[in-house]
Design a protein around this motif. Structure first.
Motif, short mmCIF file in Angstrom:
data_model
loop_
_atom_site.label_atom_id
_atom_site.label_comp_id
_atom_site.label_asym_id
_atom_site.label_seq_id
_atom_site.Cartn_x
_atom_site.Cartn_y
_atom_site.Cartn_z
N GLU A 1 3.92 -8.40 -19.08
CA GLU A 1 3.59 -8.57 -17.67
C GLU A 1 3.94 -7.33 -16.84
O GLU A 1 3.32 -7.05 -15.83
CB GLU A 1 4.32 -9.79 -17.11
CG GLU A 1 3.79 -11.11 -17.67
CD GLU A 1 4.65 -12.29 -17.26
OE1 GLU A 1 5.61 -12.09 -16.48
OE2 GLU A 1 4.36 -13.41 -17.72
N SER B 1 -1.90 -6.10 -23.73
CA SER B 1 -1.95 -7.54 -24.01
C SER B 1 -1.94 -7.83 -25.51
O SER B 1 -1.19 -8.68 -25.99
CB SER B 1 -3.20 -8.16 -23.37
OG SER B 1 -3.11 -8.08 -21.96
N LEU C 1 -6.71 -13.97 -22.05
CA LEU C 1 -7.42 -12.71 -21.79
C LEU C 1 -8.10 -12.20 -23.05
O LEU C 1 -9.27 -11.76 -23.02
CB LEU C 1 -6.43 -11.67 -21.26
CG LEU C 1 -7.01 -10.35 -20.78
CD1 LEU C 1 -7.95 -10.58 -19.60
CD2 LEU C 1 -5.91 -9.39 -20.39
N ARG D 1 -1.18 -16.07 -20.64
CA ARG D 1 -2.07 -15.06 -20.04
C ARG D 1 -2.69 -14.12 -21.07
O ARG D 1 -3.93 -13.98 -21.10
CB ARG D 1 -1.32 -14.28 -18.96
CG ARG D 1 -2.22 -13.27 -18.23
CD ARG D 1 -1.48 -12.54 -17.13
NE ARG D 1 -2.35 -11.57 -16.49
CZ ARG D 1 -3.22 -11.85 -15.54
NH1 ARG D 1 -3.32 -13.10 -15.10
NH2 ARG D 1 -3.99 -10.92 -15.01
N ARG E 1 -18.35 -16.28 -23.75
CA ARG E 1 -18.97 -15.10 -23.16
C ARG E 1 -20.47 -15.28 -22.96
O ARG E 1 -21.12 -14.45 -22.32
CB ARG E 1 -18.68 -13.88 -24.05
CG ARG E 1 -17.22 -13.44 -23.97
CD ARG E 1 -16.78 -12.58 -25.13
NE ARG E 1 -15.44 -12.04 -24.92
CZ ARG E 1 -14.32 -12.72 -25.14
NH1 ARG E 1 -14.38 -13.97 -25.58
NH2 ARG E 1 -13.15 -12.16 -24.92
N GLY F 1 -11.51 -14.06 -22.29
CA GLY F 1 -11.94 -13.06 -21.33
C GLY F 1 -11.41 -13.34 -19.92
O GLY F 1 -10.85 -14.40 -19.64
N GLU F 2 -11.58 -12.38 -19.02
CA GLU F 2 -11.02 -12.46 -17.67
C GLU F 2 -11.58 -13.62 -16.86
O GLU F 2 -10.92 -14.12 -15.94
CB GLU F 2 -11.27 -11.15 -16.93
CG GLU F 2 -10.49 -9.96 -17.50
CD GLU F 2 -10.66 -8.72 -16.64
OE1 GLU F 2 -11.25 -8.84 -15.55
OE2 GLU F 2 -10.21 -7.64 -17.07
N THR F 3 -12.79 -14.06 -17.17
CA THR F 3 -13.42 -15.14 -16.41
C THR F 3 -12.58 -16.41 -16.43
O THR F 3 -12.65 -17.22 -15.51
CB THR F 3 -14.81 -15.46 -16.99
OG1 THR F 3 -15.56 -14.25 -17.10
CG2 THR F 3 -15.56 -16.46 -16.13
N TRP F 4 -11.75 -16.57 -17.46
CA TRP F 4 -11.03 -17.82 -17.68
C TRP F 4 -9.54 -17.72 -17.33
O TRP F 4 -8.78 -18.63 -17.65
CB TRP F 4 -11.18 -18.25 -19.14
CG TRP F 4 -12.60 -18.52 -19.52
CD1 TRP F 4 -13.53 -17.62 -19.92
CD2 TRP F 4 -13.28 -19.79 -19.49
NE1 TRP F 4 -14.73 -18.22 -20.15
CE2 TRP F 4 -14.61 -19.57 -19.91
CE3 TRP F 4 -12.88 -21.09 -19.18
CZ2 TRP F 4 -15.54 -20.58 -20.01
CZ3 TRP F 4 -13.81 -22.11 -19.28
CH2 TRP F 4 -15.12 -21.85 -19.68
N LEU F 5 -9.11 -16.67 -16.66
CA LEU F 5 -7.69 -16.51 -16.37
C LEU F 5 -7.13 -17.57 -15.41
O LEU F 5 -5.91 -17.76 -15.34
CB LEU F 5 -7.42 -15.11 -15.80
CG LEU F 5 -7.42 -13.97 -16.82
CD1 LEU F 5 -7.20 -12.63 -16.14
CD2 LEU F 5 -6.35 -14.20 -17.89
N ASP F 6 -8.00 -18.25 -14.68
CA ASP F 6 -7.53 -19.34 -13.82
C ASP F 6 -6.91 -20.48 -14.63
O ASP F 6 -6.28 -21.38 -14.07
CB ASP F 6 -8.68 -19.89 -12.97
CG ASP F 6 -9.10 -18.91 -11.88
OD1 ASP F 6 -8.30 -18.01 -11.55
OD2 ASP F 6 -10.22 -19.03 -11.35
#
Length: 491
Positions: A434, A440, A309, A305, A31, A313-318
């Motif tokens: 999902e 989550s 998350l 996933r 973060r 965090g969301e930045t790393w969902l790829d």
């Protein structure tokens, strides 16, 4: 408790403590730093690790552990050779830092490599003393030393990241941890004769090191090659994503394999000295490891996933597809932690090198080709390369242990059934998460409970040998628990 069980307990304490520090520090750093900054840090680590692996096994821990009779002059010779090579590596990295930064088109690499090079001035001290403690199965002192170093590394890394040091924060943190590790080990070992300069056994050490360094170099380069290829062909953001995906995939290694690794080699070498049947030892270990590794990696793949998350965090969902590809591919490496120790125990260090030369260069070509198609293609290529490497290693081990393919498959059958049962329960929880029927965090907690229940039922249903080991370990903990509680004064 036996010496091996006590050693595993200490090793587990250290590894799980280190893992907790890693999880917390990574969550905070993820973060504070971007994937691009993590990518620079990952490439600095990759470059220094590859160069170090070229030489550091000369006189390294494996030589000190495997030698039947170890004299003070052997130890001094091992330290002297390791220290001399480490100083040379540090100087080489200083000289090459600018050139390497130009190769990757990232000027920030130069300062990172120069600072990382300082680690090589202290690692010969910690490496030599750690090897002697491992040889004597003194894992209590190792636990204290490694945890102290881990706390310092995490604290310094986070503190400097908050102060705006960017990718240099974890690099300076790693250096601080290395210095603390060496100091604490010196304080616990106290016998400085291990660091006395000597070249008495240099010929034997160099002869062992030629094969051992070859195995280390090619394996380290292979493990880090995807990050180097991605940095050169794509961008440092891709490196950051792949590096973090690899870290999550290696959770089993941190939880289990790294607990066993410090103990496995001394224990197997001791079994060889005692005349044990290494074939039976190997097949039993394979059966136990697969019953833990397969369900664990399957869980990570299915729940990737929500794990990412919550943790990063969301930045790393790829990272999600990368983690899934890598988890499935790593199922083939259930016996990887046994391969080199067994080769060493049966005098097959040369075969370990030959098997690596057969399996890793073609795998590198596959990874290089995949790099041109993106970071997901690199992760997917592991579905081909890792099973191939495992097959080659097992083929060479069969020459020494003489087990039949049917015996090997038979050792894995019950673990496969346990994995299928565990995965089915986790998959149901994943579908609910999902579909947004569960948050989550709720879905992740529920899936952990379901996975543990299904896994235990699988062990009971199949009569898996691991069930006996778990019960035996629990009984040992219950037996020693009263001795850990402080006694009450008599009234």
């Amino acid at each position: 408790m036996s010496v091996v069980q006590r050693s595993i307990l200490f090793s587990a304490t250290e590894r799980y403590g280190s893992l907790l520090l890693f999880i917390v520090a990574t969550a905070v750093l993820s973060r504070l730093l971007s994937p691009q900054e993590f990518g620079v840090f990952a490439v600095v680590n990759a470059v220094t690790a590859v160069i170090a692996a070229s030489f550091q096994e000369f006189g390294g821990p494996n030589y000190l552990i495997q030698k039947r009779e170890l004299s003070p002059r052997d130890v001094g010779s091992a330290f002297t050779i390791t220290f001399g090579i480490s100083v040379a590596i540090a100087l080489l990295l200083f000289v090459l830092a600018h050139t390497l930064s130009q190769i990757f088109g990232q000027n920030d690499l130069q300062r990172g490599i120069e600072v990382s090079a300082l680690n090589f001035l202290v690692t010969p001290i910690s490496g030599t003393i750690s090897a002697l403690l491992r040889r004597d199965m003194k894992f209590g002192a190792l636990t204290v030393s490694n945890l102290a170093a881990g706390v310092v590394t995490a604290f310094v890394s986070v503190l400097l990241a908050m102060a705006g040091f960017s990718y240099m924060a974890p690099i300076w943190g790693g250096l601080a941890g290395s210095i603390v590790l060496a100091l604490v080990l010196l304080a616990s070992h106290r016998d400085l004769s291990a660091l006395r300069p000597s070249l008495f056994a240099y010929s034997e050490i160099v002869n062992f090191g030629l094969y051992s360094s070859g195995v280390s170099l090619i394996n380290v380069f292979y493990n880090l090659a995807p990050q180097l290829f991605l940095a050169r062909i794509l961008d440092f953001g891709s490196v950051g994503l792949y590096s973090r995906a690899t870290n999550l995939t290696q959770a089993f290694e941190r939880l289990v394999t790294q607990v066993l690794n410090p103990v496995v080699m001394p224990a197997i070498v001791a079994q060889r000295r005692a005349g044990a049947d290494l074939k039976a030892v190997y097949l039993e270990a394979v059966e136990l490891l697969s019953a833990v590794q397969w369900p664990f990696l399957t869980f990570i793949a299915i729940m990737a996933r929500p794990i990412i998350l919550i943790w990063l965090g969301e930045t790393w969902l790829d990272m999600v597809p990368l983690v899934r590809f890598l988890c499935i591919a790593n199922l083939a490496l259930f016996a990887a932690c046994l391969t080199y120790p067994v080769f060493l125990a049966v005098g097959g260090v040369r075969d370990a090198l030959v098997s690596s030369f057969i399996s890793l260069p073609p795998s590198l070509l596959v990874i290089l080709g995949a790099s041109f198609f993106g970071v997901e293609a690199v992760a997917a290529s592991a579905l081909v390369t890792l099973p191939f490497q495992a097959a080659v290693a097992i083929h060479f081990l069969r020459r020494h242990l003489a087990f039949k393919p049917s015996e090997f498959v038979g050792a894995l059958l019950k673990s496969g059934l346990v994995t299928v049962g565990t995965a089915s329960g986790v998959w149901a929880c994943a579908r609910l998460t999902e579909a947004a029927a569960l948050a989550s965090l709720t879905g992740l907690v529920l899936s952990l409970v379901v996975a543990a229940f299904c896994w235990w039922c699988g062990l009971v249903f199949t009569g898996h040998p691991l069930l006996h080991q778990v019960r035996h370990a629990a009984m040992n903990l219950i037996r020693i628990a009263p001795g850990l509680r402080p006694s009450r004064p008599a009234l």
